[in-house]
Design an enzyme around this catalytic site. Structure first.
Site, short mmCIF file in Angstrom:
data_model
loop_
_atom_site.label_atom_id
_atom_site.label_comp_id
_atom_site.label_asym_id
_atom_site.label_seq_id
_atom_site.Cartn_x
_atom_site.Cartn_y
_atom_site.Cartn_z
N TYR A 47 2.61 -1.65 -0.83
CA TYR A 47 2.00 -2.92 -1.23
C TYR A 47 0.57 -2.98 -0.72
O TYR A 47 0.32 -2.73 0.46
CB TYR A 47 2.81 -4.10 -0.68
N ASP B 177 -4.17 1.91 4.25
CA ASP B 177 -4.05 0.46 4.26
C ASP B 177 -3.29 0.08 5.54
O ASP B 177 -2.07 0.19 5.61
CB ASP B 177 -3.30 0.01 3.00
N LYS C 116 -4.25 -9.07 8.71
CA LYS C 116 -3.18 -9.69 9.50
C LYS C 116 -3.47 -9.79 11.00
O LYS C 116 -4.20 -10.67 11.43
CB LYS C 116 -1.86 -8.95 9.26
N1 PMP Z 1 -1.71 -4.42 2.38
C1 PMP Z 1 -0.56 -4.47 3.07
C2 PMP Z 1 -0.02 -3.22 3.68
C3 PMP Z 1 0.10 -5.69 3.24
O1 PMP Z 1 1.25 -5.74 3.92
C4 PMP Z 1 -0.46 -6.86 2.68
C5 PMP Z 1 0.18 -8.22 2.85
N2 PMP Z 1 1.52 -8.24 3.05
C6 PMP Z 1 -1.66 -6.74 1.96
C7 PMP Z 1 -2.27 -5.51 1.85
C8 PMP Z 1 -2.31 -7.94 1.33
O2 PMP Z 1 -2.84 -8.74 2.32
P1 PMP Z 1 -3.13 -10.30 2.02
O3 PMP Z 1 -1.80 -10.96 1.84
O4 PMP Z 1 -3.87 -10.76 3.23
O5 PMP Z 1 -3.98 -10.35 0.79
#
Ligand code: PMP
Length: 429
Positions: A143, A239, A267
Site C-alpha cells: 500500500y 516506502d 506516520k
Molecule cells: N505508505 C504506506 C506504507 C502506508 O502504510 C500508508 C498509510 N497507511 C501510506 C503510504 C499512505 O499514507 P497516508 O495515509 O498518510 O496518505
C-alpha cells in the site's frame, strides 16, 4: 449496544452531514461500534460513553509515543502562539531536516509534504524526472496511499494480471505505467527488468510488507533488488511510512543494511501530526532543489508539525535509543503472551513482527512470505471475531491484525491486554 449508545448516536448524526459518517474509509468498518473518542492519554483512549480502551491501533501508526505525550504537547503549546503556519521559511524546518539527514541512511536531502500519499507522489515524480522513464514497478498487496497512480486492487492470485482499479472513479490512464509483480520473488523482478528495464523509472516497495501480514523480506531479497535496480539504472524507493522511525531511527533501511535511493517517511515521524517527507540521494533530490521537479503545498513543513516531529524524534534518540528497547521489551512480552494463550486455547496463531509492530495471523502455517499466500491462508473472519471480542474487553486493535506498541505502553497495559486476550480466545475458539 447500551455501552456504545453515545457513539452510535453521533455516528447516525454524522452520516447526515459527513459522507458515510467517517473521515477515512478505513474507519467505516469498526466493530462492534464506530467509536467516538472523547479523549486519550498515553496508551489509553476513552470514548464518549466513558469506555476505556488500551489502544494498539495508535491512530494507524503515527502515535509512537502514545496519545498526548507531554513533550509533544509542550512543543505544540510553545509553538501555537508564535504562529501555526507562516508561508515563509522558519527554523523548525531546518532543525527537522538536519535530524533526518543525520539519522536516515539514504537521506542527503529531504523535502516535506503532509501525508504518505503525497510523499509517494513526489518520490515517483522525482524518479521519473531523474531517469527520463515512465514505468513504475510496484508489488501486489503493498500500500502506498490512495492516489490514482499508486493504488491497485490487491489480487489473491497473480498470473500476469493487468492492474485492477481499487476504487470507483480511478483513472484508467494511471495504470498505464504500472507493472505489478509478486513481492519476495527475485525471479519475477529479474524477468520484468530484462524485458522492460529500459523503460522503468522506479521500483517502489514497503521494505517489510506491514500493510498485509507484516511479511518480512526473505534473506537476500532486498540486496538482490538493490543489485537489479543498479544494473538497470532504476531508482529504488522504500516506502517507509510505517517502518520509518518506528523500527529504528533509520527505519528498515538501517535494520536491514540496504540503502534505497529514495525513501518516503510519514506516520511516526511527527508523533500524530500530519507531516511526511521524501528523503534521498543528493544527486536525485537535486532535481527538487533546482526546481526541475516541482514540489508544492500550502501547509508543507508548517511550524506546528515540525515542532511535533522534532520532539518525537528527540524522544526516540534520547538515552542511546532507550525508547526502542522499551517498545521492544513490551512487544516481546505481548507477543509471547499472545502465542501462549493461543496455544492454550488451541487457536492456530502466527505472529510476524518487526520491532514494535506486529501482525497476528490466524493460520496454521508456520511461515508466510508472499502476499498471495497471506491472502489465501489467513482466516480473516476468525481474526475479526477475535478483535471484536478484544474490543468488548477494552482493547482497541485494527481488525486487519496489525498491532502497534508505543513507548507509552506500560507493563500493566500488557498484562491487562493478555487477560482480555485470554477471554477473547476462549470466545472464538
Ligand atoms: N505508505 C504506506 C506504507 C502506508 O502504510 C500508508 C498509510 N497507511 C501510506 C503510504 C499512505 O499514507 P497516508 O495515509 O498518510 O496518505
Amino acid at each position: 449496544m447500551g455501552r456504545w449508545s453515545g457513539s452510535l448516536r453521533l455516528y447516525e448524526e454524522a452520516a447526515e452531514h459527513l459522507a458515510g459518517g467517517v473521515s477515512t474509509a478505513f474507519r467505516r468498518g469498526t466493530h462492534p461500534a464506530p467509536v467516538y473518542a472523547q479523549r486519550a492519554q498515553g496508551a489509553r483512549l476513552i470514548d464518549v460513553d466513558g469506555n476505556e480502551y488500551i489502544d494498539y491501533m495508535m491512530a494507524y501508526g503515527p502515535l509512537i509515543h502514545g496519545h498526548a505525550h507531554p513533550a509533544i504537547v509542550e512543543a505544540l503549546t510553545r509553538q501555537a502562539p508564535l504562529g501555526t503556519t507562516y508561508g515563509v521559511q522558519h527554523q523548525g524546518e531546518v532543525e527537522l531536516a538536519r535530524r533526518l539527514t543525520r539519522y536516515v541512511p539514504c537521506a542527503d536531502l529531504v523535502c516535506f509534504v503532509n501525508s504518505g500519499t503525497e510523499a509517494n507522489l513526489v518520490a515517483l515524480r522525482v524518479a521519473r524526472a531523474y531517469t527520463g522513464r515512465q514505468k513504475i514497478i510496484r508489488f501486489n498487496g503493498h500500500y502506498h496511499g490512495w492516489a490514482d497512480p499508486l493504488l491497485v486492487k490487491p489480487a489473491a492470485e497473480l498470473q500476469g494480471l493487468a492492474p485492477q482499479a481499487a476504487t470507483g472513479g480511478q483513472s484508467a490512464a494511471a495504470f498505464h505505467d504500472l507493472i505489478v509483480l509478486p513481492w519476495n520473488d527475485p525471479g519475477a523482478l529479474e524477468q520484468a527488468l530484462a524485458e522492460q528495464g529500459d523503460q522503468v523509472a522506479a521500483i517502489i516497495m514497503e521494505p517489510v510488507l506491514c500493510n498485509n501480514g507484516c511479511l518480512m523480506p526473505l534473506p537476500g531479497y532486498l540486496e538482490r533488488v538493490r543489485e537489479l535496480a543498479d544494473a538497470h539504472g532504476v531508482v529504488l524507493i522504500f516506502d517507509e511510512v510505517i517502518t520509518g522511525f518506528r523500527v529504528a531511527l533509520g527505519g528498515a533501511q538501517e535494520l536491514f543494511g540496504v540503502t534505497p535511493d529514495l525513501c518516503v517517511l510519514g506516520k511516526a515521524i511527527a508523533g500524530g501530526l500530519p507531516l511526511s517527507a521524501v528523503a534521498g540521494r543528493r544527486e536525485i533530490m537535486q532535481l527538487v532543489a533546482d526546481g526541475t521537479v516541482s514540489h508544492m503545498g500550502t501547509l508543507n513543513g508548517n511550524p506546528l508539525v515540525t515542532a511535533a516531529a522534532i520532539a518525537t524524534i528527540d524522544l526516540l534518540a534520547a538515552d542511546g535509543g532507550a525508547a526502542y528497547q522499551r517498545m521492544n521489551a513490551r512487544t516481546d512480552a505481548l507477543t509471547e503472551g499472545l502465542k501462549e494463550l493461543a496455544a492454550k486455547h488451541g487457536v492456530p496463531l502466527l505472529i510476524h513482527r518487526v520491532g514494535p509492530v506486529f501482525h497476528t495471523l490466524f493460520t496454521d502455517r508456520s511461515a508466510v512470505s508472499r502476499y498471495e499466500e497471506f491472502a489465501q491462508c489467513v482466516d480473516q473472519a476468525a481474526y475479526r471475531r477475535f478483535s471484536d471480542e478484544l474490543f468488548r474487553h477494552g482493547v482497541l486493535v485494527r481488525p486487519s491484525g496489525l498491532w502497534y506498541v508505543s513507548t507509552a505502553h506500560e507493563e500493566a497495559d500488557i498484562e491487562a491486554t493478555l487477560a482480555a486476550a485470554d477471554r477473547a480466545f476462549a470466545a472464538v475458539k
